[in-house]
Design an enzyme around this catalytic site. Structure first.
Site, PDB file in Angstrom:
ATOM      1  N   ASP A 139      -4.992   7.541  -1.305  1.00 41.22           N
ATOM      2  CA  ASP A 139      -5.784   6.675  -0.438  1.00 41.22           C
ATOM      3  C   ASP A 139      -7.214   6.586  -0.943  1.00 41.22           C
ATOM      4  O   ASP A 139      -7.730   7.511  -1.576  1.00 41.22           O
ATOM      5  CB  ASP A 139      -5.772   7.215   1.002  1.00 41.22           C
TER       6      ASP A 139
ATOM      7  N   HIS B  15       1.603   4.505  -2.928  1.00 42.24           N
ATOM      8  CA  HIS B  15       1.630   5.970  -2.916  1.00 42.24           C
ATOM      9  C   HIS B  15       2.806   6.503  -3.740  1.00 42.24           C
ATOM     10  O   HIS B  15       2.680   7.476  -4.473  1.00 42.24           O
ATOM     11  CB  HIS B  15       1.758   6.491  -1.483  1.00 42.24           C
TER      12      HIS B  15
ATOM     13  N   HIS C  39       0.831  -1.209   0.000  1.00 42.95           N
ATOM     14  CA  HIS C  39       0.000   0.000   0.000  1.00 42.95           C
ATOM     15  C   HIS C  39       0.869   1.263   0.000  1.00 42.95           C
ATOM     16  O   HIS C  39       0.660   2.172  -0.824  1.00 42.95           O
ATOM     17  CB  HIS C  39      -0.906  -0.018   1.242  1.00 42.95           C
ATOM     18  N   GLU C  40       1.850   1.298   0.912  1.00 42.95           N
ATOM     19  CA  GLU C  40       2.681   2.507   1.011  1.00 42.95           C
ATOM     20  C   GLU C  40       3.490   2.712  -0.274  1.00 42.95           C
ATOM     21  O   GLU C  40       3.649   3.844  -0.744  1.00 42.95           O
ATOM     22  CB  GLU C  40       3.604   2.422   2.230  1.00 42.95           C
TER      23      GLU C  40
HETATM   24 ZN   LIG Z   1      -2.224   5.273   2.317  1.00 38.92          ZN
END
Ligand SMILES: [Zn+2]
Length: 188
Positions: free
Chosen positions: A125, A119, A115-116
């Site tokens: 998000d 980015h 997930h990170e």
């Molecule tokens: Zn996030």
């Protein structure tokens, strides 16, 4: 005044030749030309280095236009104790990720990592609680361990790297909400 017939024929032939040349040029461009390396560095990732490698493989398999490899320090992977996991994107494919050790005890560390990194690859998000969506992050709860981007998320990343879309290349800090660490203090 009408141009002489021969000139018109020559012009037609020239246009056809240019079109053919153009087609040849496009066809001869290898598909891999669009692939961009995202060089990550796990030297500061501590116990999360292996998760970074797994996340890189997941992103490589899910996308067509990026190749994550340990070829430099465009993307540093760090970890910390408390304060939450987050990502700092300096530009598309560049920045750093910080994994909160305590959060990684409650949530899937691989899902947090993927997930990170998402980015850094341009994604924002999307806290919709849907475990099938990687960028839903902690909103999907601690039981959600899915580390894979959806087909739509992967396609979005590919589009960013294909077009270097401005909105995805701006510098941004993503202070993530993985809400469970209400109990983080108890884990210390
Ligand atoms: Zn996030």
């Amino acid at each position: 005044m009408r141009p002489p017939k021969v000139s018109r024929i020559l012009a037609t032939l020239a246009a056809a030749a240019l079109t053919a040349l153009g087609a040849v040029t496009v066809d001869s461009a290898p598909a891999s030309a669009a692939i961009r390396n995202v060089c990550y560095n796990t030297s500061q990732a501590g116990p999360f280095a292996g998760y970074a490698n797994q996340a890189a493989t997941i992103w490589n398999n899910a996308t067509n236009n990026i190749n994550m490899a340990q070829c430099g320090s465009n993307l540093m992977i760090y970890y910390t104790y408390g304060g939450g996991s987050y990502a700092v994107r300096n530009s598309l494919g560049n920045g750093y990720v910080v994994i909160d050790y305590y959060q990684a005890q409650q949530y899937s560390p691989l899902r947090i990592m993927t997930h990170e990194i998402g980015h850094i690859l341009g994604l924002a998000d999307n806290y919709n609680g849907n475990c099938a969506i990687l960028m839903s992050g902690g909103s999907a709860g601690t039981s959600c361990t899915n580390p894979y981007p959806s087909a739509g998320e992967a396609a979005t990343v590919d589009s960013y790297f294909r077009s270097a879309l401005r909105s995805a290349t701006t510098a941004q800090v993503f202070t993530d909400s993985w809400p469970a660490p209400a109990t983080a203090g108890a884990l210390r």
